[in-house]
Structure formats: C-alpha cells, structure tokens
Motif scaffolding. Structure first.
Motif, mmCIF file in Angstrom:
data_model
loop_
_atom_site.group_PDB
_atom_site.id
_atom_site.type_symbol
_atom_site.label_atom_id
_atom_site.label_comp_id
_atom_site.label_asym_id
_atom_site.label_seq_id
_atom_site.Cartn_x
_atom_site.Cartn_y
_atom_site.Cartn_z
ATOM 1 N N GLN A 276 0.843 -1.202 0.000
ATOM 2 C CA GLN A 276 0.000 0.000 0.000
ATOM 3 C C GLN A 276 0.879 1.253 0.000
ATOM 4 O O GLN A 276 1.900 1.302 0.685
ATOM 5 N N LEU A 277 0.483 2.253 -0.770
ATOM 6 C CA LEU A 277 1.231 3.498 -0.789
ATOM 7 C C LEU A 277 0.981 4.273 0.509
ATOM 8 O O LEU A 277 -0.139 4.274 1.041
ATOM 9 N N PRO A 278 2.017 4.899 1.063
ATOM 10 C CA PRO A 278 1.805 5.686 2.292
ATOM 11 C C PRO A 278 0.917 6.903 1.993
ATOM 12 O O PRO A 278 0.863 7.418 0.872
ATOM 13 N N ASP A 279 0.217 7.374 3.036
ATOM 14 C CA ASP A 279 -0.642 8.553 2.887
ATOM 15 C C ASP A 279 0.214 9.793 2.650
ATOM 16 O O ASP A 279 1.262 9.993 3.296
ATOM 17 N N LEU A 280 -0.212 10.625 1.723
ATOM 18 C CA LEU A 280 0.496 11.867 1.427
ATOM 19 C C LEU A 280 0.208 12.901 2.515
ATOM 20 O O LEU A 280 -0.905 12.956 3.063
ATOM 21 N N PRO A 281 1.196 13.724 2.866
ATOM 22 C CA PRO A 281 0.932 14.775 3.869
ATOM 23 C C PRO A 281 -0.063 15.801 3.326
ATOM 24 O O PRO A 281 -0.159 16.039 2.113
ATOM 25 N N ALA A 282 -0.798 16.394 4.244
ATOM 26 C CA ALA A 282 -1.792 17.399 3.836
ATOM 27 C C ALA A 282 -1.091 18.622 3.259
ATOM 28 O O ALA A 282 -0.129 19.134 3.843
ATOM 29 N N PRO A 283 -1.515 19.135 2.126
ATOM 30 C CA PRO A 283 -0.843 20.306 1.526
ATOM 31 C C PRO A 283 -1.128 21.567 2.346
ATOM 32 O O PRO A 283 -2.157 21.712 3.007
ATOM 33 N N ASP A 284 -0.147 22.488 2.319
ATOM 34 C CA ASP A 284 -0.326 23.769 3.013
ATOM 35 C C ASP A 284 -1.416 24.589 2.311
ATOM 36 O O ASP A 284 -1.434 24.719 1.075
ATOM 37 N N VAL A 285 -2.349 25.158 3.134
ATOM 38 C CA VAL A 285 -3.461 25.965 2.590
ATOM 39 C C VAL A 285 -2.974 27.402 2.409
ATOM 40 O O VAL A 285 -2.452 28.022 3.344
ATOM 41 N N LEU A 286 -3.113 27.908 1.222
ATOM 42 C CA LEU A 286 -2.744 29.297 0.928
ATOM 43 C C LEU A 286 -4.001 30.162 0.978
ATOM 44 O O LEU A 286 -4.886 30.050 0.124
ATOM 45 N N HIS A 287 -4.085 30.965 2.057
ATOM 46 C CA HIS A 287 -5.269 31.823 2.245
ATOM 47 C C HIS A 287 -5.223 33.037 1.310
ATOM 48 O O HIS A 287 -4.139 33.484 0.895
ATOM 49 N N PRO A 288 -6.375 33.586 1.000
ATOM 50 C CA PRO A 288 -6.392 34.785 0.113
ATOM 51 C C PRO A 288 -5.916 36.049 0.850
ATOM 52 O O PRO A 288 -5.800 36.070 2.081
ATOM 53 N N LEU A 289 -5.627 37.071 0.054
ATOM 54 C CA LEU A 289 -5.160 38.364 0.599
ATOM 55 C C LEU A 289 -6.347 39.243 0.986
ATOM 56 O O LEU A 289 -7.354 39.304 0.267
ATOM 57 N N HIS A 290 -6.212 39.907 2.150
ATOM 58 C CA HIS A 290 -7.233 40.831 2.643
ATOM 59 C C HIS A 290 -6.548 42.072 3.221
ATOM 60 O O HIS A 290 -5.377 42.004 3.633
ATOM 61 N N ASP A 291 -7.298 43.185 3.249
ATOM 62 C CA ASP A 291 -6.822 44.408 3.919
ATOM 63 C C ASP A 291 -7.225 44.358 5.387
ATOM 64 O O ASP A 291 -8.330 43.902 5.726
ATOM 65 N N CYS A 292 -6.303 44.737 6.260
ATOM 66 C CA CYS A 292 -6.595 44.770 7.691
ATOM 67 C C CYS A 292 -7.734 45.757 7.940
ATOM 68 O O CYS A 292 -7.743 46.883 7.413
ATOM 69 N N THR A 293 -8.667 45.337 8.729
ATOM 70 C CA THR A 293 -9.818 46.204 9.023
ATOM 71 C C THR A 293 -9.516 47.229 10.121
ATOM 72 O O THR A 293 -10.387 48.006 10.497
ATOM 73 N N GLY A 294 -8.282 47.216 10.662
ATOM 74 C CA GLY A 294 -7.890 48.176 11.681
ATOM 75 C C GLY A 294 -7.418 49.491 11.069
ATOM 76 O O GLY A 294 -7.669 49.789 9.889
ATOM 77 N N THR A 295 -6.665 50.246 11.836
ATOM 78 C CA THR A 295 -6.197 51.566 11.403
ATOM 79 C C THR A 295 -5.001 51.478 10.482
ATOM 80 O O THR A 295 -4.732 52.403 9.716
#
Length: 325
Positions: A276-295
């Motif tokens: 059996q092939l070993p399980d592949l590691p979970a890929p890193d999630v690349l989150h989308p870009l956002h502007d900070c809602t602070g000052t």
C-alpha cells in the motif's frame, strides 16, 4: 579272450532321439558337463510367478555361495529397474523360493540374510517332519552266575545320532538405507483480494486478463481462470498500480516451455503484490489576501477579512486598560 568289437561305440550317444513336429517347440538337448544348474519344472513352469521372478530365481540359484543378491547388485547386473527387481523378489518370498531376514552382525550393523530354496515344497516338508527320537540307551544285561572261563559280552555301542539337515550358509547383504520420507509441500497462499468491491475496477481486471493473449499467445486463459484471477488483479489496481504495470509484471520473463499459464499468473499476482502506498501529507493551505480592518490598513493573508496581528494586540491592550479603569 573274445575279440573286442572295434565297430561298437565306446559309450551311449549324448543326444536324445527327438520327434520332429510340424509346430510348437523343438528341443535340441545336449548333456552339460560343466557350469550348469538344475532347475525344477515347478519353477520353470510356475503358473503364478511372473517371467521376471522366474528368471531371477534361476539366476540366484546359479550363484555361488556368498555371492551378493541384493536389489542394487541385481539392478546393476540386469536391465530391469530396482522397483521391478524388488517386486520379483517379493513374489519369490510369497511362494517360498526365497527367505530374507534382518540379522545383527558383530559391530551392531543390520544386514539382510538371504536363503534360496530350489525346491520349497521339499524344504518345507523336511522342516515340518519331526526329528527322529534318539535311540534308547542299552540297558545292562542281568547279572549271570560267575563262570571261571567266560565273561559277559560287552554292550553294543550306541547308535550315532542322526545328523541335522544342513542349511546352506545364508548370504549377508547390507540392509538398504531407509528412504527419506517426502517433505509435505507447504499450502499455497491465497490470492489477494481487494479491500472494497468496485465494479469498474473488476471490469478493468477482467479485460486485462482476457487480453493478455494479445501480448503473449501462450497466456491464453479460460473463462473460469479469468474469473478466479480477476479479484487479485483488482487488488493490484486498488493499490494504485496502473493496468500497464500489471500487464508488464505478468508477461515479463516467461519460462519456456510454459505448461500452466494460470498457475504462473496466480503465483506472480500473489508473490509480487505491491504494498500500500503511504498517505500523502496534507498540503499547506494558501489563504487569500485581505486588507486589515484596523487603522493600519495592512495587507494580510487570512481565511476572511479581519485585524492583523499588531492591531489585534493593540485592541487587547485597550480592553485591558478599560477594565483596569
């Protein structure tokens, strides 16, 4: 003296007059003077012994005392196999022409003692007949009145005991080594089976096995063998082996001649089953870009819009100061 008859023969002719027949056996007999063996018709015309057993009995009776007559020696002497010679010896034992017993000689080694009987019935009757009782001892004569000039006659000497029947010295043969018992073959491992049934994978496996004869004509399988081997091919496909990889593993380096193609494929599908092939590691999630809602209005990566790290720390400090006041 009378005049000798010179024309008279010195001795009787050795040839026996024979009658010529139109068919059957014609005997031309001559008297043997050296190198001959007397064989009874009870052996030569035996109704139950095979021809091999009769010929072997005649050969053994013609051997000198002390000659070897074991199975290996006889197989080297004649073209018959050891199995056929052993069967003939068993026939002779069953009809009392031969007797073989195991005896232990000095030194502890077991040997086979062989006794050959040229007339089993006569030998059997001689052994079964009770031995003659010894003659009674002579009784002393009654005392007679003493006479001055005569003496009683001496008693007659006792009769000698009858000599026991002599048995020909037995032939000592080395006992054959016991044949090693055959090692039982280990049971064949079962064919691999898929963990989960999949009709599509089963169809691909069936088509792959049925089409092997296109790549190798010697791998012509019957429909029953295809149905039996298809789950094993499906187990390979379940372990992410491609159909081409399975086909190469089953058709590479075939022996010549190939007698049982289904058995060869079953062995390869079992022995070469990939892991059996070993399980592949979970890929890193690349989150989308956002502007900070602070000052600060800094650009950050986050699952959803919100404060950056610095703005979150500043908001926590303000909440702490408000609670303190």
């Amino acid at each position: 003296m009378d005049t000798p008859q010179i024309s008279a023969p010195s001795r009787a002719p050795s040839r026996v007059p024979r009658r010529v027949t139109a068919f059957g056996v014609i005997h031309v007999n001559a008297i043997h003077t050296t190198r001959f063996t007397i064989v009874g018709n009870h052996l030569a015309q035996h109704r139950q012994l095979s021809l091999t057993a009769i010929g072997l009995a005649v050969h053994i009776q013609s051997l000198p005392e002390g000659a070897k007559a074991d199975i290996k020696t006889l197989a080297d002497r004649f073209p018959e196999s050891e199995a056929r010679i052993a069967a003939a010896l068993r026939e002779l034992e069953a009809h009392s022409y031969l007797a073989r017993t195991l005896v232990r000689i000095p030194g502890g080694r077991l040997v086979t003692r062989t006794v050959s009987y040229n007339h089993p019935e006569a030998a059997g009757s001689a052994q079964a007949a009770p031995s003659a009782p010894p003659p009674p001892e002579p009784r002393p004569a009654p005392a007679a009145p003493a006479a001055p000039a005569t003496e009683p006659p001496p008693p007659p000497p006792p009769a000698p005991d009858p000599e026991p029947a002599t048995v020909p010295p037995a032939e000592a043969e080395p006992s054959p080594a016991p044949a090693p018992s055959p090692t039982p073959k280990p049971p064949r491992p079962p064919l691999p089976q898929p963990l989960a049934p999949d009709p599509e994978r089963q169809r691909i496996a069936t088509d792959l096995l049925a089409g092997l004869r296109r790549d190798e004509p010697r791998l012509l399988l019957g429909e029953r063998d295809v149905r039996r081997l298809a789950p094993a091919v499906a187990a390979w496909l379940e372990r992410e082996a491609t159909p081409d990889a399975v086909r190469r593993a089953l058709t590479a380096d075939l022996p010549h001649p190939l007698k049982q193609p289904a058995g060869l494929l079953a062995h390869r599908l079992t022995a070469l089953l990939p892991p059996q092939l070993p399980d592949l590691p979970a890929p890193d999630v690349l989150h989308p870009l956002h502007d900070c809602t602070g000052t600060c209005k800094r650009v950050i990566r986050a699952p959803e819009p919100g404060l950056c790290r610095d703005c979150r720390a500043e908001a926590r400090s303000r909440r702490g100061d408000a609670l303190a006041a």
